[in-house]
Scaffold this motif. Structure first.
Motif, short mmCIF file in Angstrom:
data_model
loop_
_atom_site.label_atom_id
_atom_site.label_comp_id
_atom_site.label_asym_id
_atom_site.label_seq_id
_atom_site.Cartn_x
_atom_site.Cartn_y
_atom_site.Cartn_z
N ALA A 116 0.82 -1.23 -0.06
CA ALA A 116 0.17 0.10 -0.12
C ALA A 116 0.89 1.27 0.11
O ALA A 116 0.38 2.31 -0.52
N GLU A 117 2.03 1.01 0.45
CA GLU A 117 3.01 2.37 0.54
C GLU A 117 3.18 2.79 -0.87
O GLU A 117 3.68 4.25 -0.81
N ILE A 118 3.16 2.10 -1.79
CA ILE A 118 3.72 2.70 -3.07
C ILE A 118 2.66 3.84 -3.86
O ILE A 118 3.12 4.32 -4.60
N PHE A 119 1.53 3.90 -3.02
CA PHE A 119 0.56 4.99 -3.38
C PHE A 119 0.43 5.99 -2.47
O PHE A 119 -0.50 6.80 -2.57
N SER A 120 1.45 6.08 -1.54
CA SER A 120 1.26 7.04 -0.48
C SER A 120 1.34 8.47 -1.07
O SER A 120 0.63 9.42 -0.73
N GLY A 121 2.34 8.84 -2.28
CA GLY A 121 2.34 10.13 -2.73
C GLY A 121 1.04 10.34 -3.63
O GLY A 121 0.58 11.51 -3.65
N SER A 122 0.36 9.34 -4.18
CA SER A 122 -0.74 9.52 -4.95
C SER A 122 -1.97 10.05 -4.26
O SER A 122 -3.09 10.67 -4.66
N THR A 123 -1.76 9.80 -2.60
CA THR A 123 -2.97 10.49 -1.89
C THR A 123 -2.46 11.72 -1.07
O THR A 123 -3.18 12.25 -0.51
N ARG A 124 -1.28 12.33 -1.51
CA ARG A 124 -0.86 13.34 -0.93
C ARG A 124 -0.62 14.65 -1.87
O ARG A 124 -0.41 15.86 -1.52
N LYS A 125 -0.30 14.28 -3.06
CA LYS A 125 0.13 15.24 -4.01
C LYS A 125 -0.82 15.77 -5.26
O LYS A 125 -1.75 16.51 -4.62
N ALA A 126 -0.86 15.46 -6.43
CA ALA A 126 -1.54 15.96 -7.31
C ALA A 126 -3.03 15.44 -7.11
O ALA A 126 -3.57 14.54 -6.43
N GLY A 127 -3.95 16.55 -7.60
CA GLY A 127 -5.26 16.20 -7.73
C GLY A 127 -6.33 17.01 -6.59
O GLY A 127 -5.55 17.73 -5.77
N LEU A 128 -7.47 17.07 -6.54
CA LEU A 128 -8.06 17.60 -5.67
C LEU A 128 -8.53 16.56 -4.41
O LEU A 128 -8.38 15.34 -4.48
N PRO A 129 -8.31 17.34 -3.19
CA PRO A 129 -8.36 16.44 -1.95
C PRO A 129 -9.60 15.68 -1.93
O PRO A 129 -10.73 16.25 -1.96
N VAL A 130 -9.82 14.37 -1.44
CA VAL A 130 -10.88 13.60 -0.81
C VAL A 130 -10.70 13.22 0.66
O VAL A 130 -9.69 13.00 0.95
#
Length: 416
Positions: A332-346
């Protein structure tokens, strides 16, 4: 195998036994020679976690089986360069180390390449001095017929990046596709007719925060090209054997003890099914948006009970949407950046995420550790919009969290 427990699903780490080739329920497993296993040694200290990279090159080469392969190839004039070795099965008898860090056995080579001539290009294993998440090396085997290349297999040893997000896109597309199934028997990996991967023990490799597991992965041909024929079963069995054998060779090269065993059986090949509108992707309570029901007429789900569960839905030829649930905390850690960086917050009741156009990634804190819920729209069917990710994410997270025992979970999407 349909998930039933039995004689063929015993754990993969029983001492003193070597499991036979993975097979379907109706396939007979060949006899195997028992192999005495050693229990894994205690994990390295913080100072020792970079042990694979910290051992000096002369010392590693002195003790390495790969070094002996370099010597043999040098005598034949086949040395390709520093840290690499190649040999040909028709010009240099394999009296010494087996291909790929003295790991790939003759049965596996025969299953993959038949009796064709093969050439092997192998790198010695050591961490790249430039990578924050090390890439230790790779091995490539190519078979030839009448002078032309016919089949090629590439093995890589590398740590998956969880800090910069470099492994959050391409690697999951290949190795977390719906055609992959869990290796089972307690093995932290997955396999398909064209790709397989297996994580190395953290007690051997170490792992820091925001880094994924160190894996051995193997690729053959085009990713996701599953024909549904008997060749898919034999290729998947051969790739499974190869990735387990290679992982054991890497563990040995890293100076660690213990071995993985080849799983006794694998689930059936993943087939497409008619979509259930009230249980989309096999998740009760998850409904298909009305505008997309025709476009999402066929579904296939892989990875049940493994590190990741993946669903692809579309027509009979190409997927329109992919949903991925990653329950393995390290993966699951390989997606850590995807939940913090680009895009609108969820925002959610137990986690956070990001919505970036056709891709949404949400990370929840569950009893077992971090869990990733991801929705990706891969295509835009004729006559509908490109908002399927937004349409599916809240219901998918809520229903899937309940299915895996992580609910209740409620996600709030950002305003347009």
């Amino acid at each position: 195998m349909n998930g039933e427990e039995g004689e063929e699903s015993r754990p993969a780490a029983v001492d003193g036994e070597q499991a036979p080739v993975p097979r379907q329920e109706d396939e007979r497993a060949p006899e195997q020679t028992p192999v005495q296993e050693q229990p894994p040694r205690p994990g390295p200290s913080a100072e020792q976690r970079s042990a694979p990279a910290s051992v000096s090159v002369p010392r590693r080469l002195f003790r390495s089986r790969t070094a002996r392969a370099v010597t043999a190839a040098g005598l034949a004039g086949a040395l390709l360069g520093a840290g690499a070795v190649a040999w040909r099965t028709d010009t240099l008898p394999l009296l010494g180390p087996a291909p790929c860090w003295d790991s790939i056995g003759g049965t596996t080579m025969s299953d993959l390449f038949g009796d064709r001539r093969t050439e092997v290009e192998e790198q010695s294993l050591h961490a790249s001095p430039r990578d924050l998440e090390p890439s230790y090396g790779q091995c490539r085997i190519t078979s030839y017929k009448d002078g032309s290349p016919r089949r090629q297999v590439t093995l890589r040893v590398h740590q998956l990046d969880g800090l910069r997000g470099t492994d959050a896109h391409e690697w999951p597309r290949e190795f977390l596709a719906a055609g992959t199934v869990s290796l089972g028997d307690g093995l932290p990996g997955m396999t398909s007719p064209s790709r397989a991967w297996l994580a190395l023990p953290q007690s051997c490799t170490g792992r820091d925060q925001f880094t994924g597991p160190t894996v051995v992965d193997i690729g053959m041909g085009q990713a996701g090209l599953d024909t549904g024929s008997a060749y898919d079963r034999t290729d998947r069995a051969a790739l499974t054997r190869a990735v387990v054998e290679a992982a054991n060779g890497v563990i040995r090269e890293f100076g660690c003890s213990g071995t993985y065993r080849i799983p006794r059986a694998l689930p059936a090949l993943v087939e497409r099914q008619d979509t259930e509108s009230g249980a989309f992707c096999g998740v009760e309570g998850l409904t298909v948006p009305a505008a997309y029901r025709k476009a999402l007429g066929r579904t296939r789900v892989g990875g049940e009970g493994g590190p990741a569960r993946v669903c692809e839905a579309g027509d009979s030829y190409s997927p329109v949407v992919r949903t991925t649930t990653v329950t393995d905390p390290a993966l699951a850690e390989i997606f850590s950046g995807s939940t913090r960086k680009a895009g609108l917050p969820v925002k959610g009741s137990k986690g956070i995420g990001r919505l970036d156009g056709s891709r949404a990634v949400y990370r929840a804190s569950c009893q077992t550790g971090p869990v990733i819920f991801m929705v990706e729209q891969l295509d835009q069917p004729s006559g509908v919009g490109f908002d399927l990710t937004r349409e599916l994410l809240p219901g998918y997270v809520a229903a899937e969290a309940e299915r895996i025992g992580c609910g209740p979970e409620k996600v709030t999407l950002p305003d347009d």
